[in-house]
Write a protein that holds these residues in place. Sequence first.
Motif, short mmCIF file in Angstrom:
data_model
loop_
_atom_site.label_atom_id
_atom_site.label_comp_id
_atom_site.label_asym_id
_atom_site.label_seq_id
_atom_site.Cartn_x
_atom_site.Cartn_y
_atom_site.Cartn_z
N ARG A 21 38.12 41.59 43.96
CA ARG A 21 37.49 41.31 42.67
C ARG A 21 36.14 42.02 42.57
O ARG A 21 35.77 42.53 41.51
CB ARG A 21 37.35 39.81 42.45
N CYS A 79 29.08 38.57 36.44
CA CYS A 79 30.24 37.67 36.39
C CYS A 79 29.82 36.34 37.00
O CYS A 79 28.72 36.21 37.52
CB CYS A 79 31.43 38.27 37.14
N TRP A 83 34.36 32.99 39.40
CA TRP A 83 35.35 34.04 39.21
C TRP A 83 35.39 34.95 40.44
O TRP A 83 36.47 35.33 40.90
CB TRP A 83 35.05 34.87 37.97
N GLY A 87 38.79 34.11 41.12
CA GLY A 87 39.46 34.88 40.09
C GLY A 87 39.67 34.08 38.81
O GLY A 87 40.26 34.56 37.87
N GLN A 88 39.15 32.86 38.78
CA GLN A 88 39.29 31.99 37.61
C GLN A 88 37.93 31.50 37.17
O GLN A 88 37.06 31.24 38.00
CB GLN A 88 40.16 30.78 37.95
N GLU A 89 37.77 31.38 35.87
CA GLU A 89 36.56 30.79 35.31
C GLU A 89 36.79 29.31 35.14
O GLU A 89 37.82 28.91 34.60
CB GLU A 89 36.24 31.40 33.94
#
Length: 102
Positions: A21, A79, A83, A87-89
């Motif tokens: 990421r 970011c 995340w 990889g998720q908000e």
Amino acid sequence: MPRGDARLRTESGQLNQVADRMRARRRLLKMTQERLCGRLSDVTQGRWIAARKEIVHLEAGTRIVSDLEILALADALECSPSWLLTGQEDRPLTASPSTPYE
């Protein structure tokens, strides 16, 4: 042979799960590794002056990332730390009144 127990690794054998990421976000921002080093110095007020080689190791997943480094990387890469880690908000990105590396 290293001392102690084996380190926890991702399924692909990396020492951190932010590597892919981090690299993808940096490329999306069209930022070089050298520029990321400069941004890290900026967002930490000079407390983390990363060398390009350090970024290479982070993006390859061959180096462990501390919690303070996750926060600085998230600021530098625009970011959320959540995340970057998962990889998720889990909530919208908001400015915090202070950061622990100030």
